[in-house]
Scaffold this active site. Structure first.
Site, PDB file in Angstrom:
ATOM      1  N   GLN A  52      -0.963  -4.951  -1.817  1.00 10.10           N
ATOM      2  CA  GLN A  52      -1.030  -3.635  -1.172  1.00 10.10           C
ATOM      3  C   GLN A  52      -2.431  -3.323  -0.653  1.00 10.10           C
ATOM      4  O   GLN A  52      -2.609  -2.379   0.122  1.00 10.10           O
ATOM      5  CB  GLN A  52      -0.614  -2.530  -2.156  1.00 10.10           C
ATOM      6  CG  GLN A  52       0.841  -2.622  -2.562  1.00 10.10           C
ATOM      7  CD  GLN A  52       1.204  -1.480  -3.496  1.00 10.10           C
ATOM      8  OE1 GLN A  52       1.043  -1.592  -4.694  1.00 10.10           O
ATOM      9  NE2 GLN A  52       1.656  -0.365  -2.932  1.00 10.10           N
ATOM     10  N   CYS A  98       6.383   4.467  -3.003  1.00 10.18           N
ATOM     11  CA  CYS A  98       5.404   3.375  -2.933  1.00 10.18           C
ATOM     12  C   CYS A  98       4.278   3.738  -1.975  1.00 10.18           C
ATOM     13  O   CYS A  98       4.542   4.247  -0.883  1.00 10.18           O
ATOM     14  CB  CYS A  98       6.118   2.109  -2.446  1.00 10.18           C
ATOM     15  SG  CYS A  98       5.056   0.675  -2.350  1.00 10.18           S
ATOM     16  N   HIS A 140       8.546  -2.894 -10.442  1.00 10.89           N
ATOM     17  CA  HIS A 140       8.173  -2.543  -9.064  1.00 10.89           C
ATOM     18  C   HIS A 140       6.937  -3.334  -8.626  1.00 10.89           C
ATOM     19  O   HIS A 140       6.902  -3.882  -7.512  1.00 10.89           O
ATOM     20  CB  HIS A 140       7.914  -1.022  -9.006  1.00 10.89           C
ATOM     21  CG  HIS A 140       7.460  -0.507  -7.680  1.00 10.89           C
ATOM     22  ND1 HIS A 140       8.214   0.354  -6.908  1.00 10.89           N
ATOM     23  CD2 HIS A 140       6.301  -0.701  -6.989  1.00 10.89           C
ATOM     24  CE1 HIS A 140       7.546   0.646  -5.791  1.00 10.89           C
ATOM     25  NE2 HIS A 140       6.379   0.026  -5.820  1.00 10.89           N
TER      26      HIS A 140
HETATM   27 ZN    ZN Z   1       4.798  -0.107  -4.451  1.00 12.25          ZN
END
Ligand code: ZN
Length: 167
Positions: A52, A98, A140
């Protein structure tokens, strides 16, 4: 701090690489872990996985608020090369969001009880059981390391206008 990358950036869909001990103990890698934690809190996240923030390596961080006291973890949970297995077949549906999928939420089915194996930030092996919300956050985050996003699994997706706490 670090920039959060969002869909549809292709690298979010890549399988991230395991890291070795020599790489983990580098000053740059340790600094990167600290930067991940800072970025997670600055963006009101509960967890953050390295892809991310544009690094396809198998590290994720999980904030204090997701960790029950019984685990006796001081501060945040850093998982390096994490894997998990379910302990039972019990599953739960709950709402997820998210940081890499801004303003979208939806219900995702996750295993309720899992066993996690990983290294801590120093490369020391960790093995523990997690239930409910912590188990959800870990599933997750490990999905991120495999290029999987919650929207792939969610039902009843909806969009909100304001920011909220996200994984
Ligand atoms: Zn996420």
């Amino acid at each position: 701090m670090l920039d959060i990358i969002t869909v549809p950036t292709p690298s979010l869909r890549k399988r991230s690489k395991e890291i070795d001990h020599n790489f983990l103990v580098l000053e740059e890698t340790q600094q990167f872990i600290d930067d991940m934690v800072t970025t997670m809190y600055e963006d009101d996240g509960i967890g953050l996985a390295a892809p991310q923030v544009a690094q396809n390596i198998r590290i994720c961080v999980i904030g204090k608020e997701a960790i029950p006291k019984k685990h006796h973890i001081k501060g945040d949970l850093i998982l390096v090369n994490p894997t998990w297995e379910r302990i039972s077949k019990k599953t739960l549906w709950d709402i997820e969001g998210c940081l890499s999928v801004p303003r979208i939420f939806g219900k995702v089915k996750r295993y309720k009880e899992i066993e996690i194996k990983a290294w801590d930030r120093n490369g020391k092996p960790l093995s523990f059981e997690a239930n409910d919300f912590l188990a959800r956050v870990i599933q997750h985050e490990v999905d991120h390391l495999d290029g999987v996003l919650f929207i792939d699994k969610a039902r009843d997706l909806y969009e909100v206008e304001r920011k909220d706490s996200r994984l």
